[in-house]
Design a protein around this motif. Structure first.
Motif, short mmCIF file in Angstrom:
data_model
loop_
_atom_site.label_atom_id
_atom_site.label_comp_id
_atom_site.label_asym_id
_atom_site.label_seq_id
_atom_site.Cartn_x
_atom_site.Cartn_y
_atom_site.Cartn_z
N UNK A 54 49.18 7.18 114.19
CA UNK A 54 49.02 7.52 115.68
C UNK A 54 48.65 8.92 115.75
N UNK A 55 49.13 9.62 114.93
CA UNK A 55 49.00 11.23 115.24
C UNK A 55 47.40 11.55 114.65
N UNK A 56 47.19 10.90 113.45
CA UNK A 56 45.96 11.65 113.00
C UNK A 56 44.67 11.02 113.86
N UNK A 57 44.92 9.72 114.49
CA UNK A 57 43.90 9.21 115.21
C UNK A 57 43.77 9.99 116.67
N UNK A 58 44.64 10.86 117.04
CA UNK A 58 44.46 11.65 118.33
C UNK A 58 44.70 13.20 118.09
N UNK A 59 44.43 13.60 116.81
CA UNK A 59 44.12 14.93 116.69
C UNK A 59 42.47 15.29 116.79
N UNK A 60 42.36 16.17 118.06
CA UNK A 60 41.20 16.57 118.30
C UNK A 60 40.62 17.53 117.34
N UNK A 61 39.42 17.45 116.93
CA UNK A 61 38.62 18.64 116.13
C UNK A 61 38.72 20.07 116.59
N UNK A 62 38.48 20.18 118.00
CA UNK A 62 38.60 21.59 118.55
C UNK A 62 40.09 21.89 118.86
N UNK A 63 41.12 21.36 118.55
CA UNK A 63 42.39 21.49 118.86
C UNK A 63 42.64 22.88 118.23
N UNK A 64 43.55 23.79 118.63
CA UNK A 64 44.14 24.86 118.15
C UNK A 64 44.53 24.75 116.68
N UNK A 65 44.45 25.63 115.81
CA UNK A 65 44.77 25.40 114.41
C UNK A 65 46.54 25.47 114.45
N UNK A 66 47.00 26.25 115.05
CA UNK A 66 48.54 26.16 115.22
C UNK A 66 49.13 24.73 115.78
N UNK A 67 48.34 24.13 116.65
CA UNK A 67 48.88 22.74 117.21
C UNK A 67 48.68 21.75 116.07
N UNK A 68 47.58 21.87 115.38
CA UNK A 68 47.36 20.92 114.22
C UNK A 68 48.31 21.17 113.13
N UNK A 69 48.64 22.29 112.84
CA UNK A 69 49.73 22.69 111.74
C UNK A 69 51.08 21.94 112.29
N UNK A 70 51.66 22.28 113.51
CA UNK A 70 52.85 21.72 113.87
C UNK A 70 52.76 20.18 113.81
N UNK A 71 51.49 19.64 114.07
CA UNK A 71 51.71 17.90 113.92
C UNK A 71 51.74 17.39 112.69
N UNK A 72 50.88 18.11 111.79
CA UNK A 72 50.93 17.80 110.26
C UNK A 72 52.38 18.30 109.62
#
Length: 448
Positions: free
Chosen positions: A204-222
């Protein structure tokens, strides 16, 4: 300033009664018949053999009656417990408690067949009037058909007590409606609390991560993906309805196709009414989903593999002949099956007092110190066809009236319950026999 008074009080539920045996006192029908036969034999011994033979026969009769009449807190007599022990010992000597299946097993057809009463079951798949596929389990030995619904319970967190009360009332209404459903012989609810593998969350999370999202948001989700699945749990619930092959008692038995055509038009209405009970989105399970549920129940370690397969988009192909255990061994107080070890507890008596709607909340809630997987089954089997059923609330029956003669406290409460039950049945309610089985499953029994 006048004080604001909240007049709402959370209702309590109860008024359940243990079914009475068809006999004298605690004796059943067969034991009562044996009592009269024993008395006749005793009288004959008195006339034929004299006082010595008569007294001996009377003592023997008394001992036999004690074996079947003296019960413990679980309403089990000494004779029933002794017979159960002897039956299990005989089965263990014959190695009937050990099961091996598969190509190297003892089954001649080399499949992973389900054990026990489900060994002769067959699985079919049809479509209802909404076009949804549904699995239909056929048990030829009893001429029964079972449909399983998958639900997504809303839960009671942050829900008003009035809404919970409405859900319980709708659940009672849904049970009552089953009395009007042709050929329904039983219903059961199964709630499962098990560890979450995290595959669904990761998908669910990986299918909704946008490529242009901030790096800090991606790091928090991972980081959440790495930490959240640890110690988390998933709660699933299923509702099963069992139908008779005969549309009415004494009628002609229908074939699988005839039963499926009848159920195809009735399942949408049953699922819609079930959603109003707090069950959430409800839909019948198809054959593949049901095979996965049964397979995970016998082999809990397979849950992670199945979740990973769904996460990677790999189809899981299971047939009804592949969902049974590879091996199992039944003990007196435990059951070992594939990667799991299970212990079951059966309800022998309902609570004596009144309970709230959240009485089973702690039982089905996930706990870190509890076993890794737990199944709570709450069967509600319909007995004789009645006009309906709904759970009786004692606060609605506060003025049921008292007896005209003195009575002890327990007898008075019992009389009130009987009067309340009679009044509710006169208004269109019915009677339902219910029970509960709780099964705890772990991957390793641990020391001791």
């Amino acid at each position: 300033m006048a004080a604001v008074e909240n007049a709402y009080r959370e209702p309590t539920y109860g008024n359940w009664r243990r079914p009475r045996k068809a006999g004298i006192g605690t004796l059943g029908g067969l034991a009562t018949a044996g009592l009269f036969v024993g008395l006749i034999i005793t009288v004959i011994c008195f006339f034929v053999g004299g006082w010595a033979a008569g007294l001996t026969a009377l003592v023997v009769l008394g001992l036999l009656l004690a074996l079947v009449s003296v019960t413990d807190k679980h309403s089990k007599s000494v004779g029933e417990r002794a017979f159960a022990r002897l039956a299990f010992r005989a089965a263990r000597q014959k190695k009937a408690n050990i099961y091996r299946s598969g190509p190297l097993g003892l089954t001649p057809w080399g499949e992973f067949q389900l054990p026990g009463i489900a060994a002769g079951s067959r699985l079919h798949e049809f479509h209802d009037s909404y076009g949804r596929p549904f699995a239909l389990i056929h048990l030829p030995s009893t001429a029964h058909y079972t449909v399983v619904f998958g639900t997504q319970p809303d839960g009671a967190s942050l829900v008003d007590p009035e809404q919970v009360d409405a859900w319980v009332a709708n659940w009672g209404g849904w049970l009552a409606s089953l009395s009007n459903e042709p050929a329904v012989v039983g219903a059961s609810v199964t709630v499962e609390t098990a560890p979450d593998s995290g595959a669904r969350l990761r998908r669910e999370v990986e299918s909704n991560i946008h490529e242009d999202a901030p790096d800090i948001a991606k790091a928090m989700l991972r980081e959440a993906l790495q930490t959240y699945p640890q110690g988390s749990a998933t709660i699933r619930a299923w509702v099963a309805l069992t139908f008779s092959a005969a549309a009415r008692p004494g009628g002609k038995r229908r074939t699988v196709e005839e039963t499926a055509r009848d159920l195809a038009s009735r399942l949408p209405g049953l699922t819609e009414r079930l959603e109003s009970t707090g069950a959430g989105a409800c839909a019948p399970l198809d054959a593949q989903e049901l095979c996965e549920v049964v397979r995970v129940a016998y082999d809990p370690a397979a849950a992670r593999l199945i979740d990973e397969a769904h996460y990677q988009g790999t189809p899981v192909d299971l047939s009804w002949g592949e969902v049974g255990p590879t091996a199992h061994q039944a003990g007196w107080d435990s059951y070992r099956h594939d990667s799991g070890h299970s212990v079951s507890w059966t309800m022998t008596g309902a609570p004596r007092g009144h309970v709230l709607a959240s009485v089973l909340g702690r039982l089905v809630a996930p706990h870190g110190d509890r076993p890794q997987a737990r199944h709570a089954a709450v069967p509600a089997h319909r007995g004789r066809p009645r006009r309906g059923h709904r759970r009786i609330r004692p606060d609605q029956c506060a003025h049921a009236g008292l007896l005209d003669h003195p009575a002890h406290g327990a007898g008075l409460v019992d009389a009130r319950a009987a009067q309340a039950t009679a009044a509710e049945e006169a208004k269109g309610a019915g009677l339902v026999n219910f029970g509960m089985v709780v099964t705890a499953t772990v991957l390793s029994p641990g020391p001791g």
